[in-house]
Design a protein around this motif. Structure first.
Motif, PDB file in Angstrom:
ATOM      1  N   TYR A 162     -76.943 -25.497   0.279  1.00 24.38           N
ATOM      2  CA  TYR A 162     -75.544 -25.401  -0.164  1.00 24.38           C
ATOM      3  C   TYR A 162     -74.668 -24.708   0.841  1.00 24.38           C
ATOM      4  O   TYR A 162     -73.442 -24.944   0.874  1.00 24.38           O
ATOM      5  N   ALA A 163     -75.251 -23.875   1.671  1.00 21.72           N
ATOM      6  CA  ALA A 163     -74.461 -23.273   2.766  1.00 21.72           C
ATOM      7  C   ALA A 163     -74.034 -24.353   3.729  1.00 21.72           C
ATOM      8  O   ALA A 163     -72.895 -24.369   4.219  1.00 21.72           O
ATOM      9  N   SER A 164     -74.935 -25.326   3.997  1.00 21.59           N
ATOM     10  CA  SER A 164     -74.575 -26.421   4.919  1.00 21.59           C
ATOM     11  C   SER A 164     -73.528 -27.332   4.273  1.00 21.59           C
ATOM     12  O   SER A 164     -72.644 -27.868   4.972  1.00 21.59           O
ATOM     13  N   LYS A 165     -73.612 -27.522   2.961  1.00 17.66           N
ATOM     14  CA  LYS A 165     -72.593 -28.334   2.277  1.00 17.66           C
ATOM     15  C   LYS A 165     -71.229 -27.641   2.331  1.00 17.66           C
ATOM     16  O   LYS A 165     -70.205 -28.273   2.561  1.00 17.66           O
ATOM     17  N   ASN A 166     -71.238 -26.352   2.105  1.00 13.97           N
ATOM     18  CA  ASN A 166     -69.979 -25.599   2.096  1.00 13.97           C
ATOM     19  C   ASN A 166     -69.359 -25.501   3.495  1.00 13.97           C
ATOM     20  O   ASN A 166     -68.157 -25.224   3.633  1.00 13.97           O
ATOM     21  N   ASN A 167     -70.175 -25.757   4.523  1.00 10.50           N
ATOM     22  CA  ASN A 167     -69.672 -25.699   5.894  1.00 10.50           C
ATOM     23  C   ASN A 167     -69.317 -27.084   6.439  1.00 10.50           C
ATOM     24  O   ASN A 167     -69.278 -27.286   7.641  1.00 10.50           O
ATOM     25  N   GLY A 168     -69.096 -28.040   5.559  1.00 11.78           N
ATOM     26  CA  GLY A 168     -68.618 -29.346   5.980  1.00 11.78           C
ATOM     27  C   GLY A 168     -69.578 -30.492   5.829  1.00 11.78           C
ATOM     28  O   GLY A 168     -69.292 -31.614   6.222  1.00 11.78           O
ATOM     29  N   ARG A 169     -70.772 -30.226   5.271  1.00  9.85           N
ATOM     30  CA  ARG A 169     -71.802 -31.255   5.043  1.00  9.85           C
ATOM     31  C   ARG A 169     -72.337 -31.825   6.378  1.00  9.85           C
ATOM     32  O   ARG A 169     -71.884 -31.437   7.433  1.00  9.85           O
ATOM     33  N   ASN A 170     -73.326 -32.722   6.251  1.00  3.54           N
ATOM     34  CA  ASN A 170     -73.985 -33.346   7.428  1.00  3.54           C
ATOM     35  C   ASN A 170     -74.496 -32.264   8.371  1.00  3.54           C
ATOM     36  O   ASN A 170     -74.214 -32.293   9.583  1.00  3.54           O
TER      37      ASN A 170
END
Length: 410
Positions: A402-410
């Motif tokens: 979810y950290a990667s999603k919150n940072n713009g996904r992909n």
């Protein structure tokens, strides 16, 4: 007349003469009468003596016959006892085969089957065949799903088996082994140094489920009776292998997601628990990668749920293609997937996750002529650096995802 009777007559005549000697004189008439008397006794004794001789000969003949009959009886009894012992020994041998094979009923996994078969074989070789187990080499191959693998061996170096596994399998699996057990006095292929080879296929309804190769550097080690006994054991093993195959299929169905073919959430949790214990036991690393499809709801809304199912199936295939047999890929739920990476530290797991993400980004999925692009967001956690329990390891990977999603996904 018999000699004893002649002696009696002579003795009687001499006794009479001796008794008459003191009389000084004896009349000629009395002497003549005595001679005639003894002569008549002698003449009349001849038939009785002949009869006695015949009876004696007959008695001797009967005694000889009796002796011969007793000898024949002793030989017959001895032969019967030997045959009885052989039959009893054969019955015990067959019974022991069935008794040994009963242990197979407790096996529900291929690994368990391999261990039990090895133990049964050792007993059969030593007690039924009178062959020391250490004097032979054994290869045990099972068919799992669509391919064969060497499940166990005796007398071979583990490195040799690992290196030559497929080559060995090809040399022993052929059409002939599907229908019969054969024994020979010459080896071939990868067993040139063996002079006796016994091939024992495990067949159910003409389907080859496995094969056992017993070989030795001694000529004519196996005989026809041993082959027949081995057929009994082979039938029992084949039936048990069929049961294990059915159990594996049922297990596979119960732990496999019907849409993607990946493992289900429950199996993932159990597998992760086992791998954490193993990593702790051997002081190894273990990494967990969580993966989620970006904007999956938008894909469903734009292209329909059939397209969404197609995307899920294609992603499952790609994840499987990017992982090794030692790694476990599962559907965590919805559009989320997880990968268990044993013996992998965080740096290696992160590098692999990045490669998967980049390859997916470049892939165009063709759904009924429509090309669909997808991206995924991923999170990595590692045992023991991030967590030492299953629940916490999943939680840390989920947070990273979810950290990667919150940072713009992909």
């Amino acid at each position: 007349p018999r000699g004893e009777f002649k002696f009696f007559l002579v003795f009687a005549w001499l006794a009479t003469a001796t008794l008459a000697f003191p009389l000084k004189t004896i009349s000629p008439a009395a002497l003549l009468i005595c001679c005639l008397w003894y002569l008549s006794l002698y003449v009349f004794s001849i038939p009785f003596g002949d009869a006695e001789l015949k009876l004696n000969d007959r008695e001797q003949e009967l005694m000889n016959k009796k002796k011969n009959l007793e000898e024949i009886k002793r030989e017959s009894v001895s032969t019967a006892e030997k045959e009885d012992d052989n039959i009893e020994s054969e019955i015990k041998g067959i019974t022991s085969l069935y008794t040994a094979a009963k242990d197979l009923s407790f096996a529900i996994k291929f690994d368990d089957m391999a261990v039990i078969i090895k133990e049964i074989l050792k007993k059969v070789l030593k007690y039924n065949f009178k062959i020391e187990p250490d004097s032979v080499n054994v290869l045990l191959a099972f068919k799992k799903r669509d391919s064969f693998y060497i499940a166990a061996s005796m007398g071979y170096d583990d490195e040799f088996i690992k290196e030559k596994e497929q080559e060995l399998i090809k040399s022993v699996i052929n059409d002939k082994t599907q229908l019969e057990i054969s024994y020979s006095s010459s080896g071939n292929d990868n067993m040139d140094f063996h002079k006796s080879v016994l091939k024992v296929p495990f067949v159910v309804e003409k389907r080859l489920l496995g094969i056992m190769i017993i070989s030795a550097p001694v000529e004519n080690l196996f005989n026809a009776k041993q082959v027949e006994n081995m057929k009994i054991l082979a039938n029992q093993i084949a039936i048990s292998l069929e049961k294990v195959n059915l159990y594996e299929e049922i297990q596979q169905i119960s732990v496999t997601d019907s849409l993607t073919g990946l493992f289900v959430h429950r199996y993932f949790q159990e597998k992760l628990e086992d791998e954490i214990k193993r990593a702790g036991r051997y002081d190894n690393h273990l990494s967990l990668v969580m993966c989620d499809i970006d904007f999956f709801k938008k894909i469903n809304d734009t292209y329909g749920h059939l397209a969404g199912d197609f995307i899920l199936k294609q992603l499952a295939v790609m994840l499987k293609n990017h992982t090794t047999p030692a790694e476990t890929v599962a559907r965590y739920g919805g559009e989320e997937f997880v990968i268990i990476m044993p013996d992998t530290d965080k740096e290696a797991a992160h590098a692999k996750a990045v490669k998967i993400r980049k390859d997916l980004e470049k892939t165009k999925l063709n759904f009924n002529g429509t090309l669909i692009s997808i991206t995924v967001s991923m999170g990595v956690s590692t045992y023991p650096g991030d967590a030492v329990s299953r629940r916490n390891l999943v939680e840390q990977a989920d947070k990273a995802l979810y950290a990667s999603k919150n940072n713009g996904r992909n």
